[in-house]
Design an enzyme around this catalytic site. Structure first.
Site, PDB file in Angstrom:
ATOM      1  N   VAL A  57      -2.866  28.493  80.169  1.00  0.00           N
ATOM      2  CA  VAL A  57      -3.523  28.240  79.396  1.00  0.00           C
ATOM      3  C   VAL A  57      -4.802  29.652  79.027  1.00  0.00           C
ATOM      4  O   VAL A  57      -5.332  29.492  80.459  1.00  0.00           O
ATOM      5  CB  VAL A  57      -3.980  27.032  78.407  1.00  0.00           C
ATOM      6  CG1 VAL A  57      -2.695  26.429  78.369  1.00  0.00           C
ATOM      7  CG2 VAL A  57      -4.653  26.646  79.452  1.00  0.00           C
TER       8      VAL A  57
ATOM      9  N   GLY B 147      -4.756  35.327  78.880  1.00  0.00           N
ATOM     10  CA  GLY B 147      -4.595  36.338  78.674  1.00  0.00           C
ATOM     11  C   GLY B 147      -2.825  36.422  79.028  1.00  0.00           C
ATOM     12  O   GLY B 147      -2.360  37.648  78.306  1.00  0.00           O
TER      13      GLY B 147
ATOM     14  N   ALA C 200       1.575  32.009  71.976  1.00  0.00           N
ATOM     15  CA  ALA C 200       2.527  32.842  71.100  1.00  0.00           C
ATOM     16  C   ALA C 200       3.642  32.387  71.449  1.00  0.00           C
ATOM     17  O   ALA C 200       4.729  32.519  71.447  1.00  0.00           O
ATOM     18  CB  ALA C 200       2.257  34.387  71.327  1.00  0.00           C
TER      19      ALA C 200
ATOM     20  N   ASP D 150       0.031  40.090  71.083  1.00  0.00           N
ATOM     21  CA  ASP D 150       1.170  39.323  71.652  1.00  0.00           C
ATOM     22  C   ASP D 150       2.099  38.735  70.966  1.00  0.00           C
ATOM     23  O   ASP D 150       2.729  38.555  71.601  1.00  0.00           O
ATOM     24  CB  ASP D 150       0.152  37.720  71.421  1.00  0.00           C
ATOM     25  CG  ASP D 150      -1.137  37.534  72.446  1.00  0.00           C
ATOM     26  OD1 ASP D 150      -1.468  39.485  73.300  1.00  0.00           O
ATOM     27  OD2 ASP D 150      -2.092  37.114  73.024  1.00  0.00           O
TER      28      ASP D 150
HETATM   29  O1  PMV Z   1      -6.171  37.067  75.358  1.00  0.00           O
HETATM   30  P1  PMV Z   1      -5.165  38.811  75.371  1.00  0.00           P
HETATM   31  O2  PMV Z   1      -4.002  38.573  76.312  1.00  0.00           O
HETATM   32  O3  PMV Z   1      -4.629  37.452  73.956  1.00  0.00           O
HETATM   33  O4  PMV Z   1      -5.077  39.523  74.652  1.00  0.00           O
HETATM   34  C1  PMV Z   1      -5.696  39.748  73.291  1.00  0.00           C
HETATM   35  C2  PMV Z   1      -5.722  41.094  72.904  1.00  0.00           C
HETATM   36  C3  PMV Z   1      -6.697  41.872  71.823  1.00  0.00           C
HETATM   37  O5  PMV Z   1      -6.331  43.798  71.749  1.00  0.00           O
HETATM   38  C4  PMV Z   1      -8.014  41.863  72.301  1.00  0.00           C
HETATM   39  C5  PMV Z   1      -7.313  40.893  71.204  1.00  0.00           C
HETATM   40  C6  PMV Z   1      -5.801  41.396  70.056  1.00  0.00           C
HETATM   41  O6  PMV Z   1      -5.586  40.409  68.923  1.00  0.00           O
HETATM   42  O7  PMV Z   1      -5.449  42.738  69.787  1.00  0.00           O
END
Ligand code: PMV
Length: 308
Positions: free
Chosen positions: A97, A100, A105, A147
């Site tokens: 969790v 990234g 999702a 995501d």
């Molecule tokens: O942290 P992650 O993998 O959920 O990625 C976020 C990606 C961003 O570009 C920073 C935010 C987004 O909503 O796209």
């Protein structure tokens, strides 16, 4: 009983700029996944078991803004499943969790599919994606939607907010080592900080986002053509721009450097940044060496994934 599974994901390039309408590339990571099982229950109510987040509870005891409660409540109202059926829901996830890899999702998508099938009201991918995006918005402020999109379609995607979803072909298989810094960092904060930078000097940051857009555009091309070495160069360039956006961290920078010195063709942070994961593009023969070096240097875990 109905079941559903959704993969994790990583962003190959374009994070943060994607919030400002620029394209980004993301791929599913099938080595980690969220799995949901829905079955009927003799007793009244909805019982939820999600051992990975230590949740064992009746739905009606959860706060209404609990992420899992909010998927169930919103979906049942949307599908007119009122009164709610008596159910047992089991959620297992191997996706770390807040790092990234798209764990939120993936749980939303798997839960949405399993519940809607249970109700004999299966949703199209487009509907699942749209619903998951609404849920993401409740928890992540102004998410781009990348995501939920890559997790729903479980294919490499070239994503630009508000544009039709484009998947792309992979000209030659390539290998990515994903390394977890072990530092959990809320994406909402790094996205908020980039927003402050942008508000203070839109001209400067729009230019930086344009440079990121050029990288995503070129990355798609080189992946389609199978020019893997060039993808590494683009990843390094993207990391430098993410550093400018202040979303890297000393730990991410150090591990990115370790990966490069161990033979990676390119490396960068992936996702929201400040912690979470970095990704390194490697020749398959080097995957083990790069993984070991990253772990010796302090990475908490590594996953090697092939993109084909
Ligand atoms: O942290 P992650 O993998 O959920 O990625 C976020 C990606 C961003 O570009 C920073 C935010 C987004 O909503 O796209």
């Amino acid at each position: 009983m109905t079941t559903s599974s959704a993969p994790g994901k990583i962003i190959l390039c374009g994070e943060h700029a994607v919030v400002y309408g620029r394209p980004a590339l993301a791929i599913p990571v099938t080595q980690v996944h969220a799995d949901v099982q829905v079955s009927s229950r003799a007793r009244a109510g909805i019982w939820i078991d999600a051992p990975d987040v230590n949740l064992h509870a009746e739905l009606n005891t959860l706060a209404s803004d609990h992420p899992i409660a909010s998927v169930i409540n919103n979906l049942f109202f949307l599908l007119h499943a009122v009164p709610f059926p008596n159910l047992e829901i089991k959620i297992d996830s191997t996706i770390p969790v807040a790092s990234g890899l798209g764990s939120g999702a993936a749980v939303t998508v798997a839960l949405t599919r399993a519940l809607s099938s249970y109700l004999n009201h299966p949703l199209t991918d487009e509907e699942v994606n749209g619903f998951a995006y609404e849920i993401e918005k409740l928890y992540h402020g102004t998410p781009s939607g990348i995501d939920n999109t890559v997790v729903t379609y479980a294919k490499p995607v070239y994503f630009a907010k508000g544009q039709p979803i484009e998947t792309f072909k992979v000209g030659a298989l390539f290998t990515i080592v994903i390394a977890d810094t072990g530092i959990s960092a809320p994406t909402k904060e790094s996205v908020g900080d980039v927003r402050k930078l942008w508000e203070a000097d839109q001209k400067r940051w729009e230019k930086v986002f344009d440079e990121v857009a050029d990288i995503s555009f070129a990355a798609r091309r080189v992946i389609e053509e199978g020019w893997i070495t060039m993808l590494g160069v683009l990843m390094d360039e993207n990391h430098a721009l993410l550093q400018q956006m202040t979303v890297s961290s000393p730990e991410l920078d150090r591990l990115v450097e370790v990966a490069r010195k161990a033979g990676a063709l390119g490396a960068k942070l992936s996702g929201g940044g400040r912690g979470g994961n970095l990704i390194a593009l490697v020749d398959p023969k080097m995957a083990e060496d790069v993984s070991v070096s990253l772990k010796e240097a302090g990475a908490k875990n590594t996953i090697v994934t092939q993109v084909s």
